[in-house]
Structure formats: structure tokens, C-alpha cells
Design a protein around this motif. Structure first.
Motif, PDB file in Angstrom:
ATOM      1  N   THR A  16       0.831  -1.207   0.000  1.00 36.37           N
ATOM      2  CA  THR A  16       0.000   0.000   0.000  1.00 36.37           C
ATOM      3  C   THR A  16       0.868   1.261   0.000  1.00 36.37           C
ATOM      4  O   THR A  16       1.948   1.277   0.570  1.00 36.37           O
ATOM      5  CB  THR A  16      -0.935   0.020   1.217  1.00 36.37           C
ATOM      6  OG1 THR A  16      -0.171  -0.186   2.417  1.00 36.37           O
ATOM      7  CG2 THR A  16      -1.991  -1.078   1.109  1.00 36.37           C
ATOM      8  N   LYS A  51       0.077   4.104   1.397  1.00 39.04           N
ATOM      9  CA  LYS A  51       0.041   4.570   2.777  1.00 39.04           C
ATOM     10  C   LYS A  51      -0.439   3.425   3.675  1.00 39.04           C
ATOM     11  O   LYS A  51      -0.742   2.337   3.202  1.00 39.04           O
ATOM     12  CB  LYS A  51      -0.889   5.775   2.911  1.00 39.04           C
ATOM     13  CG  LYS A  51      -0.424   7.003   2.147  1.00 39.04           C
ATOM     14  CD  LYS A  51      -1.348   8.187   2.379  1.00 39.04           C
ATOM     15  CE  LYS A  51      -0.860   9.426   1.660  1.00 39.04           C
ATOM     16  NZ  LYS A  51      -1.743  10.600   1.906  1.00 39.04           N
ATOM     17  N   GLU A  52      -0.516   3.699   4.956  1.00 42.74           N
ATOM     18  CA  GLU A  52      -1.030   2.714   5.904  1.00 42.74           C
ATOM     19  C   GLU A  52      -2.527   2.524   5.714  1.00 42.74           C
ATOM     20  O   GLU A  52      -3.203   3.375   5.115  1.00 42.74           O
ATOM     21  CB  GLU A  52      -0.734   3.149   7.340  1.00 42.74           C
ATOM     22  CG  GLU A  52      -1.547   4.340   7.826  1.00 42.74           C
ATOM     23  CD  GLU A  52      -1.030   5.689   7.386  1.00 42.74           C
ATOM     24  OE1 GLU A  52      -1.657   6.705   7.759  1.00 42.74           O
ATOM     25  OE2 GLU A  52      -0.016   5.751   6.655  1.00 42.74           O
ATOM     26  N   LYS A  97      -6.291   3.618  13.967  1.00 41.69           N
ATOM     27  CA  LYS A  97      -5.659   2.861  12.881  1.00 41.69           C
ATOM     28  C   LYS A  97      -4.421   2.098  13.343  1.00 41.69           C
ATOM     29  O   LYS A  97      -3.770   1.415  12.544  1.00 41.69           O
ATOM     30  CB  LYS A  97      -5.284   3.802  11.735  1.00 41.69           C
ATOM     31  CG  LYS A  97      -4.253   4.862  12.084  1.00 41.69           C
ATOM     32  CD  LYS A  97      -3.986   5.764  10.879  1.00 41.69           C
ATOM     33  CE  LYS A  97      -3.010   6.882  11.245  1.00 41.69           C
ATOM     34  NZ  LYS A  97      -2.750   7.775  10.082  1.00 41.69           N
ATOM     35  N   TYR A  98      -4.111   2.185  14.626  1.00 41.67           N
ATOM     36  CA  TYR A  98      -2.921   1.540  15.189  1.00 41.67           C
ATOM     37  C   TYR A  98      -3.282   0.153  15.731  1.00 41.67           C
ATOM     38  O   TYR A  98      -4.182   0.026  16.560  1.00 41.67           O
ATOM     39  CB  TYR A  98      -2.308   2.420  16.277  1.00 41.67           C
ATOM     40  CG  TYR A  98      -1.969   3.799  15.766  1.00 41.67           C
ATOM     41  CD1 TYR A  98      -0.795   4.027  15.069  1.00 41.67           C
ATOM     42  CD2 TYR A  98      -2.853   4.861  15.949  1.00 41.67           C
ATOM     43  CE1 TYR A  98      -0.494   5.289  14.567  1.00 41.67           C
ATOM     44  CE2 TYR A  98      -2.556   6.128  15.454  1.00 41.67           C
ATOM     45  CZ  TYR A  98      -1.378   6.327  14.764  1.00 41.67           C
ATOM     46  OH  TYR A  98      -1.081   7.568  14.252  1.00 41.67           O
ATOM     47  N   ILE A 137       6.817   4.302   2.481  1.00 37.75           N
ATOM     48  CA  ILE A 137       5.460   4.708   2.844  1.00 37.75           C
ATOM     49  C   ILE A 137       5.315   6.224   2.693  1.00 37.75           C
ATOM     50  O   ILE A 137       6.186   6.992   3.099  1.00 37.75           O
ATOM     51  CB  ILE A 137       5.115   4.249   4.282  1.00 37.75           C
ATOM     52  CG1 ILE A 137       3.611   4.382   4.545  1.00 37.75           C
ATOM     53  CG2 ILE A 137       5.945   4.987   5.314  1.00 37.75           C
ATOM     54  CD1 ILE A 137       3.152   3.675   5.807  1.00 37.75           C
ATOM     55  N   GLU A 160       4.001   7.752   9.305  1.00 42.60           N
ATOM     56  CA  GLU A 160       3.669   6.729  10.303  1.00 42.60           C
ATOM     57  C   GLU A 160       4.714   5.609  10.329  1.00 42.60           C
ATOM     58  O   GLU A 160       5.287   5.242   9.302  1.00 42.60           O
ATOM     59  CB  GLU A 160       2.297   6.123   9.991  1.00 42.60           C
ATOM     60  CG  GLU A 160       1.145   7.106  10.079  1.00 42.60           C
ATOM     61  CD  GLU A 160       0.827   7.501  11.516  1.00 42.60           C
ATOM     62  OE1 GLU A 160       1.408   6.925  12.448  1.00 42.60           O
ATOM     63  OE2 GLU A 160      -0.036   8.391  11.695  1.00 42.60           O
ATOM     64  N   TYR A 192       5.450   1.619  10.780  1.00 41.10           N
ATOM     65  CA  TYR A 192       4.629   0.441  10.497  1.00 41.10           C
ATOM     66  C   TYR A 192       5.381  -0.872  10.762  1.00 41.10           C
ATOM     67  O   TYR A 192       6.602  -0.914  10.792  1.00 41.10           O
ATOM     68  CB  TYR A 192       4.104   0.484   9.052  1.00 41.10           C
ATOM     69  CG  TYR A 192       5.169   0.471   7.961  1.00 41.10           C
ATOM     70  CD1 TYR A 192       5.567  -0.720   7.349  1.00 41.10           C
ATOM     71  CD2 TYR A 192       5.758   1.661   7.502  1.00 41.10           C
ATOM     72  CE1 TYR A 192       6.508  -0.733   6.337  1.00 41.10           C
ATOM     73  CE2 TYR A 192       6.698   1.656   6.489  1.00 41.10           C
ATOM     74  CZ  TYR A 192       7.072   0.458   5.906  1.00 41.10           C
ATOM     75  OH  TYR A 192       8.011   0.441   4.912  1.00 41.10           O
ATOM     76  N   GLY A 220       8.520   6.305   9.216  1.00 40.02           N
ATOM     77  CA  GLY A 220       7.795   6.929   8.123  1.00 40.02           C
ATOM     78  C   GLY A 220       8.637   7.892   7.306  1.00 40.02           C
ATOM     79  O   GLY A 220       9.869   7.819   7.299  1.00 40.02           O
ATOM     80  N   VAL A 252       0.807   1.245  12.719  1.00 42.32           N
ATOM     81  CA  VAL A 252      -0.052   1.123  11.543  1.00 42.32           C
ATOM     82  C   VAL A 252       0.336  -0.112  10.731  1.00 42.32           C
ATOM     83  O   VAL A 252       1.404  -0.700  10.922  1.00 42.32           O
ATOM     84  CB  VAL A 252      -0.008   2.384  10.657  1.00 42.32           C
ATOM     85  CG1 VAL A 252      -0.484   3.593  11.425  1.00 42.32           C
ATOM     86  CG2 VAL A 252       1.384   2.612  10.075  1.00 42.32           C
ATOM     87  N   VAL A 253      -0.556  -0.479   9.803  1.00 42.68           N
ATOM     88  CA  VAL A 253      -0.387  -1.699   9.009  1.00 42.68           C
ATOM     89  C   VAL A 253      -0.230  -1.338   7.538  1.00 42.68           C
ATOM     90  O   VAL A 253      -1.011  -0.556   6.987  1.00 42.68           O
ATOM     91  CB  VAL A 253      -1.609  -2.632   9.184  1.00 42.68           C
ATOM     92  CG1 VAL A 253      -1.436  -3.898   8.355  1.00 42.68           C
ATOM     93  CG2 VAL A 253      -1.800  -2.969  10.658  1.00 42.68           C
ATOM     94  N   ARG A 254       0.791  -1.909   6.911  1.00 46.59           N
ATOM     95  CA  ARG A 254       1.052  -1.714   5.479  1.00 46.59           C
ATOM     96  C   ARG A 254       1.118  -3.086   4.804  1.00 46.59           C
ATOM     97  O   ARG A 254       2.155  -3.730   4.757  1.00 46.59           O
ATOM     98  CB  ARG A 254       2.364  -0.953   5.281  1.00 46.59           C
ATOM     99  CG  ARG A 254       2.554  -0.451   3.854  1.00 46.59           C
ATOM    100  CD  ARG A 254       3.903   0.175   3.626  1.00 46.59           C
ATOM    101  NE  ARG A 254       3.909   0.846   2.331  1.00 46.59           N
ATOM    102  CZ  ARG A 254       5.022   1.225   1.705  1.00 46.59           C
ATOM    103  NH1 ARG A 254       6.213   1.007   2.243  1.00 46.59           N
ATOM    104  NH2 ARG A 254       4.947   1.815   0.521  1.00 46.59           N
TER     105      ARG A 254
END
Length: 203
Positions: free
Chosen positions: A48, A50-51, A70-71, A130, A134, A136, A157, A174-176
Motif C-alpha cells: 500500500t 500509505k497505511e 488505525k494503530y 510509505i 507513520e 509500520y 515513516g 499502523v499496518v502496510r
């Protein structure tokens, strides 16, 4: 001239095959923006841009103890840093996968969705980092700590792009995600950031 018109007509009706998708190309899939970070044979690896947004995280995670906005927590067991037992793996390959066209994805060992590996992060450059500030998760354990707690490598980030660190699995970041796209998928667009390749979300 006629051949060019026929080609445009064919693309309008049938779309384009993604045989020309290459590194740095942008893709829109599952209402999410992705970028191709490597191509190996017929496997097109996307991550992705972004996250995952707070909206998506709220859709795919039920329990608040697993996420804060979103964490997302890597694992509930503070002593387990393995990807196969992680909370994130279970979430990405269930409810998140439902948002994607599964029939257009390759299985990566036992997963349709995973995170970046530490080695892959070390090979990223430019727009592949990213595009937010953030931090990740990766899926790579950090086994160098002589501590009863488990740690996983994480990535900083855009302020320090690609900088690797480590963090306890009980923390939240966050998740990527990463997916592997099949090479025979029909799509439209030109792969640019403003006109990404578009993949239908119908399974």
C-alpha cells in the motif's frame, strides 16, 4: 492509424493485461492505492502507498483491545514474535482479504496477504517508501534481544524513510499490507500516480 484505433477500442472494452506492470507503477484495488515494489517472474508484488486507514481498521477488527484507531497490535502474546501466530496475519487473511479480489491474487506460501519483510524494506527507495510519517510493522522478528518479551522489526515513516527499528509485539503501529498480483489480470489506467491501474473488486 486504424490499428491504433482498434487497440484503443479493445482497451476500452476488454481493458489491458498487466503484463507490463513494473516496479514503481501505481494500482487501485479494493478502494486502496497500492504500488508495485518488485516483479519476480509472473508475480507482481504490491504494497500500500500509505497505511490502512482508521475506517478500514474499524471494518476488519472487532475488538478494541487489538487496535487504537488505525494503530494495531502485532500480537496479544507478549512472548510470541512469530508471523504465523500474529493477530495481524489472522486479520489480514480474513476480513481484510474479503475487500480484495482474491481470485486475482497469488498465494504467498500460506497467505494471500502479509507484511513487508525486513530484507524487502532494505531494498525500497523513492516512492516505494510509505508516503506518510507513520511507523509500520514488518513480519520479521528481532531475535537479538535477551528479553522475555518479543520484538518485531518496524519501519519509520517519511521523516526518516526506510529506517529500521524494533518494537514490542504488544504495542500498536499502523499496518502496510503486501499482496502478489497475478499476471493475467485485466485492468485499465496507465500506472501513474494520477491514473493508476484499476482492478475490479469482483471475485
Amino acid at each position: 492509424m486504424i490499428e491504433e484505433r482498434l487497440k484503443k477500442l479493445e482497451e476500452a472494452i476488454f481493458g489491458k493485461t498487466n503484463t507490463k506492470i513494473k516496479k514503481y507503477d501505481y494500482v487501485r484495488m479494493g478502494e486502496i492505492d497500492w504500488i508495485c515494489y518488485k516483479v519476480i517472474n509472473d508475480n507482481i508484488f504490491l504494497t500500500t502507498v500509505k497505511e490502512l486507514s482508521e475506517e478500514i481498521i474499524n471494518e476488519i477488527i472487532d475488538g478494541k483491545r487489538l487496535a487504537n484507531g488505525k494503530y494495531v497490535r502485532y500480537n496479544n502474546d507478549v512472548t510470541d514474535d512469530t508471523w504465523k501466530n500474529s493477530v495481524i496475519r489472522r486479520i489480514l487473511n480474513n476480513k481484510f482479504l474479503e475487500k480484495l479480489p482474491k481470485d486475482k491474487l497469488n498465494l504467498m506460501k500460506k497467505d494471500y496477504v502479509r507484511l513487508l519483510k525486513k530484507k524487502e524494506v532494505e531494498e525500497l527507495d523513492g516512492d516505494l517508501h510509505i508516503q506518510s510519517d507513520e511507523w509500520y510493522w514488518t513480519m520479521t522478528s528481532n531475535t537479538n534481544e535477551n528479553d522475555f518479551r518479543a520484538y518485531v522489526f518496524i519501519v519509520h515513516g517519511s521523516s526518516v524513510p526506510g529506517y529500521l527499528d524494533y518494537f514490542g509485539v504488544h504495542g500498536t503501529l499502523v499496518v502496510r499490507p503486501v499482496v502478489s498480483l497475478k499476471s493475467n489480470v485485466l485492468l485499465t489506467g496507465d500506472g501513474s500516480k494520477n491514473n493508476p491501474y484499476l482492478i475490479e473488486n469482483v471475485n
